[in-house]
Structures are given as C-alpha cells and as structure tokens.
Design a protein around this motif. Structure first.
Motif, PDB file in Angstrom:
ATOM      1  N   UNK A 168       1.018  -1.050   0.045  1.00 51.93           N
ATOM      2  CA  UNK A 168      -0.074   0.273   0.113  1.00 51.93           C
ATOM      3  C   UNK A 168       0.898   0.881   0.244  1.00 51.93           C
ATOM      4  N   UNK A 169       1.920   0.994   0.209  1.00 50.19           N
ATOM      5  CA  UNK A 169       3.157   2.308  -0.165  1.00 50.19           C
ATOM      6  C   UNK A 169       3.790   2.483  -1.184  1.00 50.19           C
ATOM      7  N   UNK A 170       2.904   1.525  -2.339  1.00 51.91           N
ATOM      8  CA  UNK A 170       3.637   2.258  -3.478  1.00 51.91           C
ATOM      9  C   UNK A 170       1.806   2.272  -4.988  1.00 51.91           C
ATOM     10  N   UNK A 171       2.042   2.756  -5.524  1.00 48.06           N
ATOM     11  CA  UNK A 171       1.703   2.818  -6.380  1.00 48.06           C
ATOM     12  C   UNK A 171       1.440   3.024  -8.478  1.00 48.06           C
ATOM     13  N   UNK A 172       0.415   2.831  -8.811  1.00 46.26           N
ATOM     14  CA  UNK A 172       0.653   2.321 -10.429  1.00 46.26           C
ATOM     15  C   UNK A 172       1.058   3.959 -11.135  1.00 46.26           C
ATOM     16  N   UNK A 173       2.402   3.952 -11.071  1.00 41.84           N
ATOM     17  CA  UNK A 173       2.862   5.671 -12.496  1.00 41.84           C
ATOM     18  C   UNK A 173       2.683   5.682 -13.391  1.00 41.84           C
ATOM     19  N   UNK A 174       2.498   6.116 -14.420  1.00 44.88           N
ATOM     20  CA  UNK A 174       1.937   7.004 -15.505  1.00 44.88           C
ATOM     21  C   UNK A 174       2.710   5.235 -16.647  1.00 44.88           C
ATOM     22  N   UNK A 175       1.896   5.636 -17.563  1.00 44.41           N
ATOM     23  CA  UNK A 175       2.254   4.740 -18.738  1.00 44.41           C
ATOM     24  C   UNK A 175       3.871   4.780 -19.355  1.00 44.41           C
ATOM     25  N   UNK A 176       4.234   3.593 -18.756  1.00 42.45           N
ATOM     26  CA  UNK A 176       6.341   4.095 -19.276  1.00 42.45           C
ATOM     27  C   UNK A 176       7.075   5.109 -17.828  1.00 42.45           C
ATOM     28  N   UNK A 177       6.397   5.066 -16.792  1.00 39.11           N
ATOM     29  CA  UNK A 177       6.363   5.335 -15.725  1.00 39.11           C
ATOM     30  C   UNK A 177       7.279   6.950 -16.046  1.00 39.11           C
ATOM     31  N   UNK A 178       8.002   7.086 -15.133  1.00 41.99           N
ATOM     32  CA  UNK A 178       9.241   8.249 -14.580  1.00 41.99           C
ATOM     33  C   UNK A 178      10.713   8.617 -14.655  1.00 41.99           C
ATOM     34  N   UNK A 179      11.187   7.274 -14.896  1.00 40.17           N
ATOM     35  CA  UNK A 179      12.542   7.325 -14.664  1.00 40.17           C
ATOM     36  C   UNK A 179      13.339   8.304 -14.617  1.00 40.17           C
TER      37      UNK A 179
END
Length: 453
Positions: A168-179
């Motif tokens: 619960x301390x993690x969430x789904x980011x955007x498509x391709x993420x934000x590295x």
C-alpha cells in the motif's frame, strides 16, 4: 588482567564510535528505491530498471555501493565518482540499448546482469562499506499495484519514510513511468470512464466499456486495440475505421450486438468484442494504431473498490479523470444500467427508486419483457388502495410516463392484493424502472420493466 580490561574497554569505545558513525550516516543518507520497472508491456519494452532516490537535502556519493538481486552472485557495483544530488534520482538499468530506445534523454547506470520479477522479488542495497543499507521485496499480487506487471505502468513509491515492503506504500505510475524524474500526474486525452462487467438479468446488454475524451482535440481511434488482462489474439478487439471521439464525448465498446437493443439512443458504439471482462481483478488496456500501449487500468469488486458495482446491473463510474484510473477511491457505484454515452447524473434510478432497484420479492410483473402491456400485482397492506400512481423512468432518471389509477381501474384480488395494467403506448423499446405510489404518496413497489419491439 589490566591489559585485557583496557582492550575490552577499547573494544567498547570502538563499538560505540562505530555505532555513532553508522547512525550519523543513516541520518545523512536518505536514499531509497523510488521506482521499479520489473516487467514492461511488450509494445514498449525498456527492460528492467530500478530508480534510486535521494530524498534528503545533501548530495550523496554512492561510489562502490552495490545493488543486489535475488541471488548472492547477482549484483552491480555502482561506478566510482557517482553522486546523487538532493532530491535527485539515478536509474540503474539491465539493458542499456532497450532503455535508450524508450528513454533517449534519460541518464542511467548499468547494466546490471540479473533479472527482476514480480514473484516476491527482493532487492538489496549495500553502501561502500559493504553494509546492508536497505532490503525490500515487492510482488505482483495485491496489495501491490497490478498494472506494473506487464501492462505498461511502473511501481512508484508513496512515502520514503514508510515500509518499502508494504504494497500500500506503492502506486501504479504512468505509462512508461518517470525514470530519473519526480512523478507527475498522467494525462491522456482518452480515459476509461465507465465499466459494465455484470449486467442485470433484465438488462443483459452484455459487457461494455465507456471511453471518454477529456482533451480538447478529437481523437481518431481507427485500428486502435482494446484488450483485457490476457495478452492473446483472442482477447483483443480492433476498433473499426472512421471511429472518432470528439472532445467531451464518449465511445462505447460493447461485447454484444444487442447492446443497441437496450440502448437505442446511445451514439458512437462499436461492437462486438469477443472476450469477456470479469468483475474480479481485471485489467483493461488500450493500444494506439501503431500497437503501442496508450493507457491501462485495474479494477476489482472487493473493498476498497465499490462493492455494489456488478450487483443488479450497477456500473462502475470514474470520479475524476485527472486522477489515477487504478485508484479504488477514484471510482464509485453508478446507476442501474449505467449511463453509457453520457455523464453520470445523480438523478439516475439507482438513487431515485431505491438502493438496488430490484422488484419486490412478492410482487408479480407479467409478462416481462413485454411488447404492448404488462400487469403489476402487489400486496398493499393497510394502505389506501383506491387511487394509485405509476411513474416509469428511463435509465437516466427521466420520467417517461405517469399513469393514475382510480378505483375503477384497480382490480382487487383479495387479501390486500391488487392488480393494475400498464399500457406501453409510445414508449420506445428498452429497459425502464417504475415506482408505484399510494394516494398518500407512499412508495408501494419499485422494479424494472423491459419493453421489446
């Protein structure tokens, strides 16, 4: 003896000094794992990568720090001279070529030689003294987010001071993420805005999904592809040519051709897709005309997700298109029969008739479905049965018929039972709801009516 004591005391002093130094480093070194990409969508595969985040206020030298995978011999030594500035990030990658193809302008370190997986994968980080700095294990099962498991999104950390092992301390980011960058809310012109995964028996229009254009330009979705969690050819639907979604408008993807029999006035419907969408732990995905993933989302039918969706034809409605489609709190129970092709209205029958809009168990409605007329039998108890009022609503909550039944039009059957006859007249085919009132305006019965051609 004194020498032994002195050595022992020296040992204590050294231990204390080492502990003080270690605690000081822990206070200074505010480094954590901020983002993980362990399984890319096949259409945009950047390979595995891990982002280190310095959330402190000092630059930190991480030369010779070690990132270790699941096995003892799976490790990567960070090169000499590597630093992370305050609130900055460093990305460690497994495949430099694949990463650069997807993120051509993002700096990275690597490659590391081990694979990441979603099956309880541990990640360890050691400092330059070879001391274990942090250890965590993520997973592809709840409560960890589901869309990072090969559906285009990444694992993003919520709170660096909280437990990294807590899903619960993690969430789904955007498509391709934000590295290499701080997370920013995702924006796409098209979003999934309503889902019907379990139709009511009297409104079996089949599974359907509503897509809304929340942007300010039209989107041509010709040859775009809709998929569910299964990445197979039998679980994909190609959107036909000349399908356009205007700003503020909707597109309906329907499983059954008979969707339009129940919703004849809903525009911009494409059908049928040949696979079902389930109520429990489902994933929906949309790919553009080039086959690249455009958006994905996860939903469920268990708390904290809305639990009434799917019961008696209630749909799942999006609350805020600017927030995550994968967040349970961003969805709510919609109407019975939903509001396909339209924005949700609180006047819908889910609210205006009763909680579930189901026929009272003892009431009799026959025939139902019907073409010209139907009979409603109810037990009125001690209520005045001399004058009744029947109001029929469409699925948006609009009253399409109001009928009054004086004493002469009510058939008294005995033991408190009465029967009235409802004539369809000019009402279009489709699913409707009724509410029967007594003379004192008390609700006696509510239920569904299905009118056929």
């Amino acid at each position: 003896m004194k020498t032994s004591v002195l050595l022992f005391k020296s040992g204590i002093i050294l231990l204390i000094l080492f502990t003080i130094c270690e605690n000081s480093l822990a206070q200074i070194h505010k480094i954590t794992i901020g983002e993980i990409n362990y399984k890319s969508d096949k259409s945009m595969d950047s390979g595995d990568w891990v982002e280190l985040w310095n959330y402190g206020n000092q630059t930190i030298d991480i030369s010779n720090w070690i990132l270790q995978g699941e096995k003892f011999n799976e490790f990567y030594i960070i090169p000499q001279g590597t630093t992370i500035g305050s609130n900055k990030r460093k990305v460690l990658v497994r495949d430099a070529v694949m990463f650069q193809q997807i993120y051509p302008g993002v700096d990275f370190l690597g490659p590391f030689v081990f694979r990441l997986s979603g099956k309880g994968q541990p990640i360890r980080l050691y400092d330059n003294f070879n001391m274990l700095y942090l250890e965590m294990a993520y997973n592809d099962t709840l409560p960890f987010p589901k869309t990072p498991d090969g559906h285009g999104k990444t694992l993003e950390l919520i709170d660096p001071e909280s437990d990294l092992n807590d899903g619960e301390n993690w969430f789904a980011g955007c498509i391709l993420g934000s590295p290499g960058s701080q997370f920013k809310p995702c924006f796409t012109n098209l979003v999934f805005s309503e889902i019907n995964h379990s139709s009511d028996d009297l409104l079996d229009a089949g599974d359907w999904v509503e897509i809304r254009n929340v942007g300010n330009v039209e989107v041509n979705v010709t040859n775009w592809t809709f998929k569910n969690r299964k990445d197979t050819l039998t679980n994909e639907f190609k959107i036909p040519a000349n399908t356009i979604v205007q700003p503020g408008e909707h597109l309906i993807l329907a499983k059954k051709n008979k969707f339009s029999d129940y919703y004849p006035d809903v525009p911009n419907v494409v059908k049928p897709f040949e696979f079902g969408i389930r109520s429990h732990q489902e994933i929906l995905k949309l790919y553009d005309e080039n086959g690249k993933i455009y958006t994905s989302m996860f939903y469920n039918n268990l708390a904290p997700w809305p639990v009434n969706a799917g019961n008696n034809g209630i749909t799942l409605e999006l609350l805020d298109s600017s927030k995550s489609l994968c967040s349970a709190t961003n969805w709510f129970d919609g109407c019975v029969g939903g509001s396909p092709g339209a924005y949700y209205s609180p006047v819908c029958l889910y609210n205006s008739i009763n909680k579930y809009s189901v026929n009272n168990k003892e009431d009799k409605i026959y025939p139902n479905p019907f073409k010209t007329s139907t009979h409603i039998e109810i037990k009125t108890g001690g209520e005045n049965r001399e004058n009744l009022k029947l109001v029929v609503y469409d699925f948006t909550g609009r009253a399409v018929s109001t009928e009054f039944y004086p004493e002469k039009d009510i058939n008294h059957l005995g033991e408190g039972w009465v029967k009235i006859t409802f004539e369809r007249k000019s009402i279009d085919p489709g699913m409707y709801f009724y509410r029967l009132y007594s003379q004192s305006n008390l609700t006696l019965s509510t239920g569904k009516l299905m009118i056929e051609n």
